[in-house]
Write an enzyme that holds these catalytic residues in place. Structure first.
Site, short mmCIF file in Angstrom:
data_model
loop_
_atom_site.label_atom_id
_atom_site.label_comp_id
_atom_site.label_asym_id
_atom_site.label_seq_id
_atom_site.Cartn_x
_atom_site.Cartn_y
_atom_site.Cartn_z
N SER A 182 -3.89 2.42 10.22
CA SER A 182 -4.61 2.42 8.96
C SER A 182 -6.00 1.81 9.03
CB SER A 182 -3.79 1.67 7.91
OG SER A 182 -3.66 0.32 8.27
N HIS A 210 0.51 7.62 6.87
CA HIS A 210 -0.89 8.03 6.67
C HIS A 210 -1.15 9.45 7.18
CE1 HIS A 210 -2.92 4.52 4.98
NE2 HIS A 210 -2.20 3.76 5.76
N LYS A 241 1.64 7.65 -0.80
CA LYS A 241 0.25 7.90 -0.40
C LYS A 241 -0.13 9.34 -0.77
CE LYS A 241 -0.28 4.11 2.83
NZ LYS A 241 0.86 3.48 3.51
C1 LIG Z 1 1.73 2.31 3.47
C2 LIG Z 1 2.59 2.21 4.67
C3 LIG Z 1 3.91 1.79 4.59
C4 LIG Z 1 4.53 1.33 3.29
O1 LIG Z 1 4.81 2.39 2.46
P1 LIG Z 1 5.43 2.09 0.99
O2 LIG Z 1 6.14 3.34 0.66
O3 LIG Z 1 4.27 1.78 0.12
O4 LIG Z 1 6.34 0.93 1.17
C5 LIG Z 1 4.68 1.79 5.73
N1 LIG Z 1 4.16 2.14 6.93
C6 LIG Z 1 2.88 2.53 7.05
C7 LIG Z 1 2.35 2.92 8.38
C8 LIG Z 1 2.05 2.56 5.94
O5 LIG Z 1 0.77 2.92 6.07
#
Ligand SMILES: *Cc1c(COP(=O)(O)O)cnc(C)c1O
Length: 395
Positions: A182, A210, A241
């Site tokens: 990220s 992502h 996301k």
């Molecule tokens: C955003 C993210 C998460 C968490 O996701 P949620 O559904 O908001 O708990 C887990 N792993 C990665 C790589 C992320 O970018």
């Protein structure tokens, strides 16, 4: 009793404030989208994970309303007691089909998917080999096991191979990586990882939070991007996301693995069901993405347009294809100053510095969305150019 703890907490919070690490929440006074309102001011938003622009998409909202009317508000239960409706089963089928895997299991969040994906498979005789920059939820999930833990240098395939050699005696081994990281927007080298996993007989797990919905020729994520879909054993991902952005996550993979998670995965067994409105809307999102490639294509065009524009202005950006665009300032103060001046220009971006990124690697992270119009991108580029010149970041 509390007085002593209160003193300690007050001290630590003051230290956070003094060092600039104290996190303030910015309160949004509008729905999530490319344009938001903060403190009565309109801003162009460049820091949401709203990659496909679905957070406030009319079709998604309509599907959520419909599910709310048809299936009710809450389930007041975990899945295996009385928390599974037909739509939960439909969504599991649809997510598995979308990612071309056997089966899927839903979680309240991807954080929970990662919290529950290791412990059922990895006993003390096993080894987990994990990228140094993996997401916090992976780190926590791995900690819940008694397996040996080997951390390889970020994206370093030689180091991964070393760790595979070091763990030869383990009963089972799992290589674990984010599909996209990220902070840099770089894509894990899944081709090499899958090759190594075959040579050294390891299971491959990818967290594609992502990537799901927009990376790869048809948006199936990083395994599709590298053409290794049949070689990745287990995928975790989020609905929070690109896929509408509300909440929820899933673990997707081999039939027996998913079946075992239903028996033994603690965040699934001991936490409430995903709300029907979220399930209904996520079903609609997957239909939308299966019917048309338009949003993914627009996101790709927007990303290229912005990346090219920033490079032309003379900014130092991390190369890549992902809508995460890191603009390197290196010095924390410079990054914070640039972000703050951009906010004055109506452009909402976030500066990241140590400890979120390594020391001396401070940056602004822009995230592009399919919901951005050309005019939004032009206004951002113009503001970056203006403020960048004023601060002497570009010539
Ligand atoms: C955003 C993210 C998460 C968490 O996701 P949620 O559904 O908001 O708990 C887990 N792993 C990665 C790589 C992320 O970018």
């Amino acid at each position: 009793m509390y007085a002593k703890l209160k003193d300690l907490l007050t001290q630590e919070l003051d230290a956070f404030r003094a060092s600039g690490l104290y996190k303030e929440e910015r309160v949004i006074e509008s729905p999530q989208g490319p344009r938001i309102t903060v403190k009565g001011r309109p801003l162009l938003n460049f820091c949401a994970n709203n990659y496909l622009g679905l957070s406030s998409h009319p079709k998604v909202i309509e599907a959520a309303h419909k599910a709310l009317d048809e299936w009710g508000y809450g389930m007041s239960s975990v899945r295996f007691i009385c928390g599974t409706q037909e739509i939960h089963k439909q969504l599991e089928r649809k997510v598995a089909d979308f990612l071309r895997q056997d089966d899927a299991i839903l979680y309240a969040a991807c954080f929970d998917a990662n919290g529950g994906v290791f412990e059922p498979f990895m006993s003390e005789d096993c080894a987990i080999i994990t990228d140094a920059l993996n997401h916090a939820s992976i780190i926590d999930g791995v900690r819940l096991t008694k397996a040996q833990r080997l951390i390889y240098q970020h994206a370093d395939m030689n180091d991964l191979e070393n760790k595979l050699k070091q763990s030869r005696d383990a009963m089972f081994r799992m290589i674990v990586t984010d599909g996209v990281f990220s902070m840099d927007g770089d894509i894990a080298h899944l081709k090499e990882i899958c090759m190594l996993s075959e040579w050294y007989e390891a299971i491959v797990m990818v967290d594609d939070s992502h990537a799901t919905g927009f990376i790869g020729p048809t948006g199936r994520g990083t395994p599709e991007y590298w053409d290794v879909e049949s070689k990745v054993d287990v995928i975790t991902t989020t609905f929070g996301k690109a896929l509408g952005g509300a909440s929820g996550g899933a673990t997707v993979g081999h039939r027996e693995m998913i079946d075992m998670l239903r028996q033994r995965s603690r965040p699934y067994l001991f936490s409430n069901t995903l709300a029907p409105a979220v399930v209904g809307a996520t079903l609609a999102v997957l239909d939308l993405l299966s019917e048309s490639d338009d949003l993914r294509k627009k996101l790709q065009l927007n990303t290229k347009y912005f990346r090219d524009g920033m490079a032309r202005l003379g900014f130092d950006i991390r190369p890549g294809v992902h809508p995460i665009v890191p603009i390197m300032l290196y010095e924390a103060k410079a990054a914070v100053e640039l972000a703050s001046r951009l906010l004055d220009e109506g452009i909402y971006v976030i500066a990241f510095s140590y400890p979120v990124v390594p020391k001396g690697q401070a940056r602004i992270r822009v995230q592009i969305s399919a919901a951005h119009e050309q005019d939004h991108l032009d206004r951002a580029l113009e503001a970056f150019g203006k403020v960048g010149r004023e601060l002497g970041v570009i010539g």
